[in-house]
Design a protein around this motif. Structure first.
Motif, mmCIF file in Angstrom:
data_model
loop_
_atom_site.group_PDB
_atom_site.id
_atom_site.type_symbol
_atom_site.label_atom_id
_atom_site.label_comp_id
_atom_site.label_asym_id
_atom_site.label_seq_id
_atom_site.Cartn_x
_atom_site.Cartn_y
_atom_site.Cartn_z
ATOM 1 N N MET A 19 0.833 -1.205 0.000
ATOM 2 C CA MET A 19 0.000 0.000 0.000
ATOM 3 C C MET A 19 0.873 1.263 0.000
ATOM 4 O O MET A 19 0.616 2.231 -0.710
ATOM 5 N N LEU A 20 1.922 1.188 0.785
ATOM 6 C CA LEU A 20 2.860 2.305 0.870
ATOM 7 C C LEU A 20 3.571 2.530 -0.467
ATOM 8 O O LEU A 20 3.781 3.656 -0.901
ATOM 9 N N ASP A 21 3.905 1.428 -1.113
ATOM 10 C CA ASP A 21 4.545 1.501 -2.434
ATOM 11 C C ASP A 21 3.637 2.222 -3.432
ATOM 12 O O ASP A 21 4.059 3.075 -4.196
ATOM 13 N N LEU A 22 2.378 1.822 -3.381
ATOM 14 C CA LEU A 22 1.391 2.413 -4.289
ATOM 15 C C LEU A 22 1.260 3.914 -4.033
ATOM 16 O O LEU A 22 1.252 4.726 -4.961
ATOM 17 N N PHE A 23 1.161 4.275 -2.777
ATOM 18 C CA PHE A 23 1.033 5.685 -2.397
ATOM 19 C C PHE A 23 2.245 6.482 -2.849
ATOM 20 O O PHE A 23 2.126 7.580 -3.367
ATOM 21 N N LEU A 24 3.395 5.884 -2.656
ATOM 22 C CA LEU A 24 4.623 6.602 -2.995
ATOM 23 C C LEU A 24 4.817 6.762 -4.497
ATOM 24 O O LEU A 24 5.577 7.606 -4.942
ATOM 25 N N SER A 25 4.167 5.928 -5.280
ATOM 26 C CA SER A 25 4.251 6.134 -6.725
ATOM 27 C C SER A 25 3.154 7.072 -7.212
ATOM 28 O O SER A 25 3.333 7.809 -8.176
ATOM 29 N N LEU A 26 2.000 7.057 -6.536
ATOM 30 C CA LEU A 26 0.889 7.934 -6.941
ATOM 31 C C LEU A 26 1.167 9.409 -6.607
ATOM 32 O O LEU A 26 0.850 10.297 -7.394
ATOM 33 N N ILE A 27 1.742 9.633 -5.442
ATOM 34 C CA ILE A 27 1.954 11.016 -4.998
ATOM 35 C C ILE A 27 2.904 11.789 -5.929
ATOM 36 O O ILE A 27 2.553 12.877 -6.376
ATOM 37 N N PRO A 28 4.071 11.243 -6.287
ATOM 38 C CA PRO A 28 4.916 11.990 -7.229
ATOM 39 C C PRO A 28 4.223 12.216 -8.564
ATOM 40 O O PRO A 28 4.331 13.287 -9.155
ATOM 41 N N PHE A 29 3.453 11.222 -9.044
ATOM 42 C CA PHE A 29 2.745 11.382 -10.318
ATOM 43 C C PHE A 29 1.767 12.553 -10.242
ATOM 44 O O PHE A 29 1.731 13.412 -11.126
ATOM 45 N N LEU B 15 9.474 -0.869 12.128
ATOM 46 C CA LEU B 15 9.243 0.517 11.710
ATOM 47 C C LEU B 15 7.758 0.838 11.830
ATOM 48 O O LEU B 15 6.917 0.078 11.349
ATOM 49 N N MET B 16 7.459 1.948 12.463
ATOM 50 C CA MET B 16 6.049 2.338 12.623
ATOM 51 C C MET B 16 5.551 2.987 11.333
ATOM 52 O O MET B 16 5.858 4.145 11.046
ATOM 53 N N LEU B 17 4.825 2.218 10.572
ATOM 54 C CA LEU B 17 4.369 2.709 9.266
ATOM 55 C C LEU B 17 3.037 3.442 9.333
ATOM 56 O O LEU B 17 2.694 4.196 8.432
ATOM 57 N N THR B 18 2.310 3.220 10.370
ATOM 58 C CA THR B 18 0.950 3.770 10.436
ATOM 59 C C THR B 18 0.904 5.300 10.363
ATOM 60 O O THR B 18 0.136 5.842 9.573
ATOM 61 N N PRO B 19 1.706 6.029 11.146
ATOM 62 C CA PRO B 19 1.644 7.498 11.028
ATOM 63 C C PRO B 19 2.026 7.993 9.638
ATOM 64 O O PRO B 19 1.436 8.933 9.115
ATOM 65 N N LEU B 21 1.650 6.343 6.871
ATOM 66 C CA LEU B 21 0.540 6.005 5.984
ATOM 67 C C LEU B 21 -0.613 7.003 6.151
ATOM 68 O O LEU B 21 -1.250 7.393 5.177
ATOM 69 N N ASP B 22 -0.849 7.407 7.372
ATOM 70 C CA ASP B 22 -1.895 8.406 7.638
ATOM 71 C C ASP B 22 -1.607 9.687 6.878
ATOM 72 O O ASP B 22 -2.463 10.261 6.216
ATOM 73 N N MET B 23 -0.365 10.114 6.990
ATOM 74 C CA MET B 23 0.041 11.362 6.348
ATOM 75 C C MET B 23 -0.071 11.255 4.822
ATOM 76 O O MET B 23 -0.595 12.144 4.158
ATOM 77 N N THR B 25 -1.957 9.281 3.130
ATOM 78 C CA THR B 25 -3.369 9.204 2.723
ATOM 79 C C THR B 25 -3.962 10.606 2.604
ATOM 80 O O THR B 25 -4.674 10.904 1.649
ATOM 81 N N VAL B 26 -3.648 11.445 3.583
ATOM 82 C CA VAL B 26 -4.168 12.820 3.559
ATOM 83 C C VAL B 26 -3.641 13.556 2.327
ATOM 84 O O VAL B 26 -4.405 14.204 1.591
ATOM 85 N N VAL B 27 -2.343 13.417 2.070
ATOM 86 C CA VAL B 27 -1.735 14.087 0.911
ATOM 87 C C VAL B 27 -2.356 13.568 -0.376
ATOM 88 O O VAL B 27 -2.694 14.340 -1.283
ATOM 89 N N LEU B 28 -2.540 12.259 -0.456
ATOM 90 C CA LEU B 28 -3.101 11.647 -1.662
ATOM 91 C C LEU B 28 -4.523 12.130 -1.926
ATOM 92 O O LEU B 28 -4.872 12.481 -3.051
ATOM 93 N N ILE B 29 -5.337 12.170 -0.889
ATOM 94 C CA ILE B 29 -6.725 12.630 -1.055
ATOM 95 C C ILE B 29 -6.733 14.085 -1.523
ATOM 96 O O ILE B 29 -7.461 14.443 -2.447
ATOM 97 N N PHE B 30 -5.886 14.916 -0.919
ATOM 98 C CA PHE B 30 -5.808 16.328 -1.304
ATOM 99 C C PHE B 30 -5.446 16.456 -2.792
ATOM 100 O O PHE B 30 -6.072 17.205 -3.530
ATOM 101 N N LEU B 31 -4.452 15.677 -3.217
ATOM 102 C CA LEU B 31 -4.004 15.764 -4.615
ATOM 103 C C LEU B 31 -5.062 15.256 -5.579
ATOM 104 O O LEU B 31 -5.273 15.839 -6.639
ATOM 105 N N ILE B 32 -5.747 14.174 -5.196
ATOM 106 C CA ILE B 32 -6.787 13.624 -6.084
ATOM 107 C C ILE B 32 -7.947 14.612 -6.227
ATOM 108 O O ILE B 32 -8.449 14.837 -7.322
#
Lengths: 157, 151
Positions: A19-29, B15-19, B21-23, B25-32
């Motif tokens: 999921m993180l991989d996907l996010f990290l590729s979508l955000i730069p795009f 590694l704590m990935l949850t925070p 991932l939260d961040m 997600t917020v950035v992704l939603i804003f960009l979309i």
């Protein structure tokens, strides 16, 4: 014989890495393809024969047409009745391009006096700065002073 | 007396990935939410500074015409031999032909709205000439591209 039951501890952890991989590729795009400058736009109409004819028929007595002209650093406004046939002497104004607040309040005042302002015909002299023309057009559109905002342009052979 | 041996403290090294991932997600939603493919397609030349206006660009036309001192561009392609201050109607024929091609390609085969792009310091004559020739070709819906200023 006693059977001893051992508890099996199932630790279920969600695998977040794909999921993180996907996010990290979508955000730069999305960042690369998104527009950093926020675009705006002013909608104007170019002259059209069919619309002009329709306007002449539709225009009523209590409706107003405006002619807006930019020349030598000033914007002047003249009011007309019935499809630009009769000039209304009471409706005229001239404003400095550097201070367009006067133009804004003049247009708001016109809206209160007339039932409908049908068309605004806009023209600017050739040497007018494009920004000045856009500023005036922006006010004409933003105040929603008239239904149609038409650019008066030179004839083409 | 025997000393008890100290047991090593177990430190979890996950590694704590949850925070993170939260961040993200917020950035992704804003960009979309803010992503607009039509607006992303608008690419004025680097030397063009857009005029400022407060109005929003609600509809984004597909046909873009850029008017600069040394060129006229239609959807990113320079129209050879055409300058925005050209008084010769023959020179504007290339624009007319290209626009007709675009109209034929469109679904309803009707003249489409046009987006005009010009520098804020350009003389109004550029826009005047272009709009006159567009009107002659039946293109009556014109949007002037601006950069949006804060209200």
């Amino acid at each position: 014989m006693k059977l001893s039951r051992k508890r099996i501890n199932h630790e279920t952890e969600l695998n977040l890495v794909p999921m993180l991989d996907l996010f990290l590729s979508l955000i730069p795009f999305l960042l690369m393809s998104s527009v950093l400058v926020s675009f705006g736009g002013v909608y104007v109409e170019a002259p059209s024969y069919s619309k002009a004819e329709a306007q002449k028929i539709e225009n009523k007595n209590d409706e107003l047409d405006l002619a807006v002209q930019i020349e030598k650093g000033r914007v002047s406004i003249l009011g007309y009745k019935k499809g630009f046939e009769t000039k209304i002497e009471a409706v005229k104004g001239s404003f400095d391009l550097k201070d367009l607040n006067g133009l804004r309040s003049f247009l708001t005042g016109l809206q209160q006096h007339y039932s409908k302002i049908h068309s605004s015909l806009f023209h600017a002299s050739a040497e007018t700065r494009y920004q000045d023309a856009v500023s005036v057009l922006n006010i004409l559109r933003a105040t929603q002073v008239s239904e149609n905002l038409v650019l008066a342009v030179g004839a083409v052979e | 007396m025997k000393r008890r041996r100290q047991e090593p403290i177990k430190i979890s090294s996950t590694l704590m990935l949850t925070p993170m991932l939260d961040m993200l997600t917020v950035v992704l939603i804003f960009l979309i939410v803010n992503f607009s493919p039509e607006k992303a397609a608008i690419k004025p030349s680097a030397n063009i500074q857009l005029p400022e206006a407060e109005l929003n660009l609600n509809e984004v036309p597909r046909i873009h015409i850029e008017l600069a001192k040394d060129h006229v561009m239609l959807n990113g392609q320079t129209l050879a031999g055409l300058l925005p201050d050209s008084q010769d109607s023959q020179a504007w024929n290339i624009l007319k032909i290209k626009l007709e091609e675009l109209t034929k390609e469109s679904k309803d085969q009707k003249p489409q709205p046009i987006l005009l792009i010009a520098d804020k310091d350009a003389p109004y004559q550029f826009v005047d000439s272009a709009v006159a020739h567009l009107a002659a070709g039946g293109y009556s819906e014109v949007y002037l591209l601006t950069s949006q200023e804060d209200k």
